[in-house]
Design a protein around this motif. Structure first.
Motif, short mmCIF file in Angstrom:
data_model
loop_
_atom_site.label_atom_id
_atom_site.label_comp_id
_atom_site.label_asym_id
_atom_site.label_seq_id
_atom_site.Cartn_x
_atom_site.Cartn_y
_atom_site.Cartn_z
N ILE A 86 -6.48 1.85 -3.81
CA ILE A 86 -5.31 1.24 -3.20
C ILE A 86 -5.75 0.62 -1.87
N ARG A 87 -5.64 -0.67 -1.80
CA ARG A 87 -5.89 -1.38 -0.53
C ARG A 87 -4.55 -1.89 -0.01
N ARG A 88 -4.61 -2.68 1.04
CA ARG A 88 -3.38 -3.16 1.67
C ARG A 88 -2.49 -3.91 0.68
N ASN A 126 1.03 3.93 -3.10
CA ASN A 126 0.69 5.34 -2.85
C ASN A 126 1.79 6.26 -3.39
N LYS A 175 0.83 -1.21 0.00
CA LYS A 175 0.00 0.00 0.00
C LYS A 175 0.86 1.26 0.00
N PHE A 234 -3.87 -2.81 -5.93
CA PHE A 234 -3.63 -1.53 -6.60
C PHE A 234 -4.43 -1.54 -7.90
#
Length: 540
Positions: A477-479, A300, A296, A482
């Motif tokens: 965007i999760r853990r 980012n 993540k 993407f």
């Protein structure tokens, strides 16, 4: 002028470790010439060649003693000319490393500069000591002092890197004119541009003491100063603008704002640059202190740079970085899957993608077991410093294993035969023992291999205008997930990337264009380390 570098995929060769043609254990130009058809078949349009200049090799070629000649280990200038000619026939543009922050201490300029009366004295940064101490309190990139005392001169010279890499003095106009002549020499020979080594530290604004820091005390006096911008504009005006070429800068510690200033087309400095922030997301303060990789955080940062700059130089590994499949993927249980996933991610981002030799077959970090097998000067310096600081031996070795530059410098694995097909002699550095499983020859016979997938993904990018030049939009965007879009006026492609070892659900609509799992329908469930490209926008 046509910005052709935006439409092509670049491939970096570290010549010493690519292919040895004469059995001396060191890769060479003839080896590269032999493999040009391989690069063409892969879909490469730009070849970035790490230094092949004459050098005593304190830092494996980044300490240059003659900018206009080829190191005998690599071959001859005639062979360099042949490489440029054959690459041109295959429509592969060749880019050279431009290393101008420093030379070797064995360069004629420096040897002459040791005489205080020489006109070359002012080519470098010489200063007397200060009350029995060094001229200032700066520290170097290589974990050592950055001032070296010269008995012959009775003064110190500045070196931000190895003591055998004295920094040039760009306050002296004659130095800049020398660099212009070197650039013209290679551009007239037919190179198509330069990758500019640590280009944003070349101008030292002052030599005052710096604010004490854990890393690089003194950097506020040389990091991306206005003098650097002026030098880059002058190089563009007087040299680069007269050739069909481009520049990509290696820029340390840049922010999106400083990166924009360096690469904004209206300023006429660099065409694009390599930033490091995404490569620092698994480190604490410096690269030697690794922390757990968090997808993540990584994604980012990628999103931040994709939106901050109009055009990025995208990369996940190079000659200074560990192997990406070992770092951002799983090089044990899901090596092939995660290598393919990283391939999709790299080649789907907006910008020029740079692939490093061996990345296209999923080469992994080295499997060395001791410092006796290491060849990198930076690793030796860090290990000595960690020893002086009383770090436990096991931790010191762990630092080298995780972050050492030799991870990417083990020889290219061409075949399951002797020495991985790299050399008939004794290689200059050890070969990863997994070469019997991970090599080009084996993968060329397997349509499901990492190499075959790279070829497929590069073909897709090369023929798809939307992937080459379309806009970028971050969707989710999760853990460990993407999702982003590439779009233009005629449509969009949704890219879904999973960093998970488990199945992941994500609802989207559209027909798969390409999937690492080779599927024709998308059911909303991603397999471990799957990447998929969908025609159309995200649904729901």
């Amino acid at each position: 002028m046509n910005q052709w570098w935006r439409d092509r995929v670049a491939y970096q060769i570290y010549p010493r470790s690519f292919l040895d043609s004469d059995g001396n254990g060191i890769g060479d130009l003839r080896g590269i010439i032999h493999k040009l058809p391989y690069l063409k078949e892969l879909g490469i349009g730009i070849l970035w060649l790490s230094p092949v200049y004459c050098s005593p090799n304190d830092d494996n070629g980044y300490d240059i003693s003659d900018y206009r000649d080829i190191h005998p280990d690599f071959g001859t200038m005639a062979e360099m000319d042949k490489l440029l000619d054959l690459a041109k026939k295959l429509d592969i543009r060749v880019v050279m490393d431009l290393v101008i922050n420093h030379t070797s201490d064995e360069h004629e300029w420096f040897k002459k500069s040791r005489d205080p009366e020489s006109p070359y004295r002012d080519y470098y940064i010489w200063r007397p000591g200060r009350n029995g101490r060094k001229p200032n309190n700066w520290t170097s990139f290589f974990a050592e002092d950055c001032w070296e005392y010269d008995e012959h001169s009775g003064e110190y010279y500045l070196h931000l890197f190895s003591k055998k890499q004295p920094d040039l003095n760009f306050r002296n106009p004659k130095v800049l004119e020398e660099i212009k002549d070197i650039m013209r020499f290679w551009l007239h020979k037919g190179v198509s541009g330069f990758r500019c080594e640590v280009i944003n530290v070349i101008f030292k604004e002052s030599l005052e003491d710096g604010r004490k820091r854990m890393i690089l005390t003194g950097r506020e006096h040389y990091l991306t100063r206005e003098g650097t911008h002026e030098i880059l504009r002058e190089l563009r005006r007087d040299v680069l603008s007269r050739f069909d070429c481009f520049t990509v800068g290696e820029t340390v510690m840049v922010t999106p704002k400083t990166a924009f200033d360096l690469s904004d087309p209206s300023r006429k400095e660099l065409d694009m640059l390599f930033s490091f922030e995404h490569m620092d997301t698994d480190a604490v303060i410096v690269k030697w202190f690794r922390t757990r990789f968090r997808p993540k955080k990584f994604c980012n940062v990628l999103c931040k740079w994709q939106t901050a700059l109009d055009w990025n130089a995208n990369y996940f590994e190079n000659h200074d970085q560990p192997r990406c499949v070992s770092r951002f993927g799983d090089d044990r249980d899901y090596r092939s899957e995660s290598a393919k996933m990283l391939c999709v991610l790299l080649l789907s981002l907006r910008g020029t993608p740079f692939i490093y030799q061996g990345q296209e077959i999923g080469m992994t970090n080295f499997d060395f077991t001791s410092m006796e097998q290491i060849r990198d000067v930076e690793s030796f310096n860090v290990y000595r410093l960690a020893t002086r600081l009383h770090f436990p031996k096991a931790f010191r070795w762990h630092m080298i294993q995780q972050s050492g530059r030799d991870n990417a410098r083990t020889p290219m694995q061409w075949s399951p035969g002797r020495n991985a097909g790299f050399s008939s002699g004794t290689p200059w550095i050890g070969i990863n023992r997994n070469y019997t499983d991970i090599n080009v020859e084996t993968q060329e016979k397997n349509p499901s291999s990492v190499l075959a997938f790279y070829q497929k993904m590069i073909r897709l990018r090369n023929k798809t205008k939307l992937l080459k030049s379309g806009g970028f939009r971050c969707v989710k965007i999760r853990r460990k997930l993407f999702v982003f879009e590439r779009f233009n006026e005629s449509g969009s492609i949704t890219v879904i990337i999973s960093f998970s070892k488990k199945a992941v659900r994500f609802r989207a609509s559209g027909k798969p264009i390409l999937s690492t799992c080779d599927r024709s329908e998308y059911d909303g469930i991603l397999r471990p380390y799957e990447a998929i490209l969908l025609q159309g926008r995200v649904g729901g």
